[in-house]
Design a protein around this motif. Structure first.
Motif, PDB file in Angstrom:
ATOM      1  N   LEU A 393       0.830  -1.204   0.000  1.00 50.78           N
ATOM      2  CA  LEU A 393       0.000   0.000   0.000  1.00 50.78           C
ATOM      3  C   LEU A 393       0.862   1.252   0.000  1.00 50.78           C
ATOM      4  O   LEU A 393       0.591   2.206  -0.747  1.00 50.78           O
ATOM      5  CB  LEU A 393      -0.943  -0.016   1.207  1.00 50.78           C
ATOM      6  CG  LEU A 393      -1.879   1.183   1.337  1.00 50.78           C
ATOM      7  CD1 LEU A 393      -2.696   1.398   0.058  1.00 50.78           C
ATOM      8  CD2 LEU A 393      -2.803   1.012   2.535  1.00 50.78           C
ATOM      9  N   LYS A 394       1.895   1.277   0.813  1.00 51.08           N
ATOM     10  CA  LYS A 394       2.778   2.445   0.826  1.00 51.08           C
ATOM     11  C   LYS A 394       3.419   2.647  -0.543  1.00 51.08           C
ATOM     12  O   LYS A 394       3.559   3.787  -1.016  1.00 51.08           O
ATOM     13  CB  LYS A 394       3.850   2.289   1.913  1.00 51.08           C
ATOM     14  CG  LYS A 394       3.300   2.384   3.329  1.00 51.08           C
ATOM     15  CD  LYS A 394       4.418   2.319   4.373  1.00 51.08           C
ATOM     16  CE  LYS A 394       3.836   2.438   5.786  1.00 51.08           C
ATOM     17  NZ  LYS A 394       4.889   2.471   6.829  1.00 51.08           N
ATOM     18  N   ALA A 395       3.807   1.544  -1.183  1.00 53.55           N
ATOM     19  CA  ALA A 395       4.407   1.649  -2.515  1.00 53.55           C
ATOM     20  C   ALA A 395       3.390   2.161  -3.519  1.00 53.55           C
ATOM     21  O   ALA A 395       3.682   3.032  -4.345  1.00 53.55           O
ATOM     22  CB  ALA A 395       4.958   0.295  -2.948  1.00 53.55           C
ATOM     23  N   LYS A 396       2.176   1.637  -3.476  1.00 50.68           N
ATOM     24  CA  LYS A 396       1.127   2.068  -4.401  1.00 50.68           C
ATOM     25  C   LYS A 396       0.862   3.559  -4.272  1.00 50.68           C
ATOM     26  O   LYS A 396       0.628   4.259  -5.270  1.00 50.68           O
ATOM     27  CB  LYS A 396      -0.159   1.280  -4.130  1.00 50.68           C
ATOM     28  CG  LYS A 396      -1.337   1.742  -4.980  1.00 50.68           C
ATOM     29  CD  LYS A 396      -2.619   1.054  -4.574  1.00 50.68           C
ATOM     30  CE  LYS A 396      -3.796   1.633  -5.354  1.00 50.68           C
ATOM     31  NZ  LYS A 396      -5.087   1.029  -4.933  1.00 50.68           N
ATOM     32  N   LEU A 397       0.884   4.066  -3.048  1.00 52.86           N
ATOM     33  CA  LEU A 397       0.615   5.474  -2.800  1.00 52.86           C
ATOM     34  C   LEU A 397       1.798   6.375  -3.137  1.00 52.86           C
ATOM     35  O   LEU A 397       1.684   7.603  -3.068  1.00 52.86           O
ATOM     36  CB  LEU A 397       0.229   5.671  -1.324  1.00 52.86           C
ATOM     37  CG  LEU A 397      -1.061   4.972  -0.879  1.00 52.86           C
ATOM     38  CD1 LEU A 397      -1.227   5.081   0.635  1.00 52.86           C
ATOM     39  CD2 LEU A 397      -2.269   5.536  -1.591  1.00 52.86           C
ATOM     40  N   GLY A 398       2.932   5.784  -3.465  1.00 54.33           N
ATOM     41  CA  GLY A 398       4.113   6.571  -3.803  1.00 54.33           C
ATOM     42  C   GLY A 398       4.930   7.008  -2.616  1.00 54.33           C
ATOM     43  O   GLY A 398       5.896   7.767  -2.762  1.00 54.33           O
ATOM     44  N   LEU A 399       4.574   6.514  -1.435  1.00 52.94           N
ATOM     45  CA  LEU A 399       5.284   6.956  -0.236  1.00 52.94           C
ATOM     46  C   LEU A 399       6.735   6.496  -0.210  1.00 52.94           C
ATOM     47  O   LEU A 399       7.592   7.169   0.370  1.00 52.94           O
ATOM     48  CB  LEU A 399       4.565   6.439   1.016  1.00 52.94           C
ATOM     49  CG  LEU A 399       3.334   7.229   1.457  1.00 52.94           C
ATOM     50  CD1 LEU A 399       2.593   6.466   2.550  1.00 52.94           C
ATOM     51  CD2 LEU A 399       3.712   8.616   1.946  1.00 52.94           C
ATOM     52  N   LEU A 400       7.028   5.367  -0.816  1.00 47.98           N
ATOM     53  CA  LEU A 400       8.394   4.870  -0.775  1.00 47.98           C
ATOM     54  C   LEU A 400       9.333   5.693  -1.653  1.00 47.98           C
ATOM     55  O   LEU A 400      10.551   5.621  -1.505  1.00 47.98           O
ATOM     56  CB  LEU A 400       8.439   3.401  -1.209  1.00 47.98           C
ATOM     57  CG  LEU A 400       7.655   2.424  -0.334  1.00 47.98           C
ATOM     58  CD1 LEU A 400       7.892   0.999  -0.795  1.00 47.98           C
ATOM     59  CD2 LEU A 400       7.990   2.568   1.139  1.00 47.98           C
ATOM     60  N   ASP A 401       8.761   6.458  -2.561  1.00 43.48           N
ATOM     61  CA  ASP A 401       9.571   7.322  -3.425  1.00 43.48           C
ATOM     62  C   ASP A 401       9.555   8.770  -2.964  1.00 43.48           C
ATOM     63  O   ASP A 401      10.578   9.427  -2.912  1.00 43.48           O
ATOM     64  CB  ASP A 401       9.067   7.264  -4.868  1.00 43.48           C
ATOM     65  CG  ASP A 401       9.250   5.893  -5.483  1.00 43.48           C
ATOM     66  OD1 ASP A 401      10.293   5.279  -5.233  1.00 43.48           O
ATOM     67  OD2 ASP A 401       8.336   5.442  -6.196  1.00 43.48           O
ATOM     68  N   ARG A 402       8.352   9.264  -2.665  1.00 48.88           N
ATOM     69  CA  ARG A 402       8.224  10.695  -2.372  1.00 48.88           C
ATOM     70  C   ARG A 402       7.170  10.917  -1.282  1.00 48.88           C
ATOM     71  O   ARG A 402       5.989  11.131  -1.582  1.00 48.88           O
ATOM     72  CB  ARG A 402       7.863  11.468  -3.635  1.00 48.88           C
ATOM     73  CG  ARG A 402       7.898  12.974  -3.431  1.00 48.88           C
ATOM     74  CD  ARG A 402       7.825  13.727  -4.760  1.00 48.88           C
ATOM     75  NE  ARG A 402       7.808  15.167  -4.544  1.00 48.88           N
ATOM     76  CZ  ARG A 402       8.873  15.908  -4.280  1.00 48.88           C
ATOM     77  NH1 ARG A 402      10.060  15.329  -4.190  1.00 48.88           N
ATOM     78  NH2 ARG A 402       8.776  17.209  -4.101  1.00 48.88           N
ATOM     79  N   PRO A 403       7.563  10.883  -0.032  1.00 48.96           N
ATOM     80  CA  PRO A 403       6.602  11.074   1.054  1.00 48.96           C
ATOM     81  C   PRO A 403       6.335  12.535   1.407  1.00 48.96           C
ATOM     82  O   PRO A 403       5.495  12.808   2.262  1.00 48.96           O
ATOM     83  CB  PRO A 403       7.283  10.356   2.227  1.00 48.96           C
ATOM     84  CG  PRO A 403       8.740  10.555   1.961  1.00 48.96           C
ATOM     85  CD  PRO A 403       8.894  10.487   0.460  1.00 48.96           C
ATOM     86  N   TRP A 404       7.063  13.451   0.770  1.00 45.82           N
ATOM     87  CA  TRP A 404       7.012  14.858   1.190  1.00 45.82           C
ATOM     88  C   TRP A 404       5.841  15.617   0.562  1.00 45.82           C
ATOM     89  O   TRP A 404       5.359  15.254  -0.505  1.00 45.82           O
ATOM     90  CB  TRP A 404       8.318  15.559   0.829  1.00 45.82           C
ATOM     91  CG  TRP A 404       9.534  14.733   1.122  1.00 45.82           C
ATOM     92  CD1 TRP A 404      10.304  14.068   0.226  1.00 45.82           C
ATOM     93  CD2 TRP A 404      10.086  14.476   2.417  1.00 45.82           C
ATOM     94  NE1 TRP A 404      11.319  13.404   0.876  1.00 45.82           N
ATOM     95  CE2 TRP A 404      11.212  13.635   2.231  1.00 45.82           C
ATOM     96  CE3 TRP A 404       9.756  14.873   3.713  1.00 45.82           C
ATOM     97  CZ2 TRP A 404      11.998  13.185   3.284  1.00 45.82           C
ATOM     98  CZ3 TRP A 404      10.531  14.417   4.765  1.00 45.82           C
ATOM     99  CH2 TRP A 404      11.632  13.588   4.551  1.00 45.82           C
ATOM    100  N   VAL A 405       5.442  16.683   1.246  1.00 42.07           N
ATOM    101  CA  VAL A 405       4.462  17.618   0.694  1.00 42.07           C
ATOM    102  C   VAL A 405       5.050  19.023   0.737  1.00 42.07           C
ATOM    103  O   VAL A 405       6.059  19.268   1.416  1.00 42.07           O
ATOM    104  CB  VAL A 405       3.131  17.568   1.465  1.00 42.07           C
ATOM    105  CG1 VAL A 405       2.434  16.238   1.238  1.00 42.07           C
ATOM    106  CG2 VAL A 405       3.339  17.803   2.961  1.00 42.07           C
TER     107      VAL A 405
END
Length: 608
Positions: A393-405
């Motif tokens: 799920l974290k990978a699908k959401l892109g968190l493993l690449d870019r968690p920043w806002v």
């Protein structure tokens, strides 16, 4: 990146990101560029899991609350609350000590003061986690159902709640709500929403679901829930259907007791299961379990959260959900009455859940899971299976690449005029007119220029313009009436009722907000006394639409399904004739004198 509260959120530089994520890329044996290009398939995620310590694996399965507006520098009162409840001072210390995989935001925990502060907090949490050895991004979640449950308030866009959307009966509206709300949550760093509520509310006495449900028709609930899921997930936020296997037919609140659902297996299949099947078919990322007993599904007497026959046997094997399963809060009495706080997380994992949400004592729960693995009650491969789902799920959401806002992302997304106009448009399609004697509505400014706005004022949502009577009066005044307010509360005294009757003498009509009126409720007396003045009385049921059955004396009655500003302003527009009422009841309203008979059926609603 600046600390929380500065209002100047920005993404860290590439160098900062690489340094903070060094443990992640090393564990994946990939450079950041090749990781981004190759994606994160199960082989890479399994490699990552294999390099984690047991303690890190256990921590990744918890989603925990934490007090404070900042990850590293909260207010002293929040430090004190964290020390008392969690044994740490800050979110950063929470992550360092327990390596939690998720954090849940609450407004009462002071996590959600303003958009830029929320974004700063999210970035601070991610940095604190990625700075750890083998650090992983945190999956930040919240309950943003809209309507009566919204943890992020204005200036974010607030929409009508589920039952109002049910009254509008538009799947495209439900999807637009999810798309816009998801985009705003994502801009704030919140990547999992514990919404939509997929419960079918067939019990008017339900104290915990009610208007949080889309309605009482399982097919209608299923269509709206699936549409909202698609909207959220198209915006890059994980939707979470709740509360499996269905919390819609109970008179007990699982926060404070242990509900028992007496539906037969056949009834469950054609009522409660329908929206969850639809959500799974729509590709739902996560499903939340309920702390309820359903003897027809599991005769052990265990809550569904701890039931292997329900979580693994039905949800996973029969319904085919292979996404994340998260518990409802483990601090609720429904899951704590039968077992101690040290047993609950272990039993939940044995049942088949993946994420353990908000235990009352993280230290007890974390050590209990750790001990269960060391003692052989839980196996490490069992933890790995849940870890893989969470990491997928974290990978699908892109968190493993870019968690920043970023601040720019907040400014171009959160509470922008386009989103606010969409919320108003949706609300205009939800207000339901149930009574309109002598066609009193719409009110004319010529014949009824002076209005008294009285009634119940439940606690205002975060960022509201004020209590319901104030919001209604402001909206009606803006529409050309002269409106004065008198808050009479949810249990008006005789003196308060007398004051309202006196004030009605100076008005041409009375608008009164009602809140969950019962047969013995003094709100009923208030409305009756106001009607006896001879002035037109327009009631607005600001929570459950069932109020209308207790209000035979009103001249008109509307259901707004919530007391949030967006719904109250829509009701004011209906009263003033600026929009026609288009909502239709998504639940039947039983008669007051005989609850086995319907006063108004599903689909009822007047117009003019």
């Amino acid at each position: 990146m600046h600390d929380a509260g500065t209002g100047s959120t920005r993404a860290p530089s590439r160098r900062t990101v690489l340094a903070a994520g060094a443990g992640l890329t090393a564990a994946l044996a990939l450079t950041p560029d090749t990781a981004r290009a190759a994606g994160h398939d199960d082989e890479r995620l399994t490699t990552l899991i294999s390099r984690m310590t047991l303690e890190e694996k256990v921590g990744q399965l918890f989603v925990m609350r934490v007090y404070g507006h900042s990850a590293t520098d909260p207010d002293q009162a929040d430090i004190d609350a964290n020390l008392k409840e969690i044994g740490v001072r800050t979110a950063a210390e929470l992550i360092a000590k327990y390596r939690v995989g998720g954090i849940i935001y609450f407004n009462w925990a002071h996590n959600t003061r303003s958009p830029h502060q929320i974004a700063d907090l999210s970035n601070g949490i991610q940095k604190a986690s990625l700075d750890q050895p083998r650090g992983l991004p945190v999956l930040i979640a919240t309950d943003q159902e809209h309507g009566i449950v919204a943890r992020v308030g204005r200036p974010a866009t607030l929409f009508p709640g589920a039952m109002a959307i049910g009254a509008g009966a538009s799947r495209s509206d439900a999807r637009e709500l999810g798309r816009i709300s998801g985009a705003e949550l994502r801009a704030l760093g919140i990547r999992q929403d514990y919404s939509p509520d997929a419960d079918v509310n067939v019990n008017p006495a339900n104290p915990v679901i009610g208007v949080r449900s889309f309605g009482a028709d399982p097919e209608a609930v299923a269509g709206l829930a699936a549409a909202e899921v698609k909207g959220y997930q198209a915006s890059g936020v994980a939707a979470t259907a709740k509360h499996f296997p269905g919390h819609g037919d109970t008179a007990v609140d699982s926060h404070f007791g242990f509900p028992v659902i007496t539906h037969s297996r056949e009834l469950w299949e054609r009522l409660d299961a329908v929206p969850f099947r639809a959500a799974i078919h729509a590709g739902i990322d996560a499903i939340m379990t309920a702390h309820i007993m359903v003897p027809a599904l599991d005769g052990s007497g265990d809550p569904a959260t701890l039931s292997r026959p329900i979580v693994t046997g039905i949800l996973r094997e029969e319904l085919g959900h292979d996404g994340v399963v998260v518990t409802d809060s483990l601090g609720m009495e429904g899951v704590r009455q039968k077992y101690g706080d040290d047993r609950v997380p272990v039993l939940a994992l044995n049942a088949g859940v993946d994420q353990l949400l908000n235990p009352p004592s993280l230290d007890i729960a974390w050590n209990a899971v750790l001990g269960a693995v060391r003692d052989g009650e839980l196996t490490e491969p069992r933890l790995d299976a849940s870890l893989l789902r969470v990491l997928r799920l974290k990978a699908k959401l892109g968190l493993l690449d870019r968690p920043w806002v970023t601040a720019a992302g907040v400014d171009r997304t959160v509470g922008i005029p386009e989103h606010l106009r969409a919320a108003d448009r949706l609300a205009d399609r939800t207000t339901t007119l149930l009574v309109n004697k002598e066609d009193v509505l719409p009110l004319s400014r010529r014949t009824h220029p002076r209005l008294l706005v009285a009634g119940a004022d439940p606690a205002s949502p975060s960022g509201s313009d004020g209590p319901p009577t104030t919001v209604l009066a402001k909206a009606l005044t803006a529409l050309g009436f002269t409106a004065t307010t008198l808050s009479t509360g949810t249990a008006p005294s005789s003196a308060t009722i007398d004051e309202a009757v006196t004030a009605a003498g100076n008005a041409d009509a009375v608008v009164v907000a009602t809140y969950n009126v019962s047969a013995t409720d003094s709100q009923r007396t208030l409305v009756g006394r106001l009607a006896a003045t001879g002035k037109p009385v327009i009631a607005i049921a600001v929570r459950n639409p069932y109020d209308v059955a207790q209000l035979p004396d009103v001249t008109a009655c509307l259901a707004s399904y919530s007391w949030t500003d967006v719904e109250l302003r829509a009701a004011a527009r209906v009263i003033a004739g600026r929009v026609r009422p288009r909502g239709r009841l998504p639940v039947p309203v039983p008669r007051a004198d005989d609850p086995t008979r319907e006063l108004y059926p599903i689909g009822y609603g007047l117009s003019y």
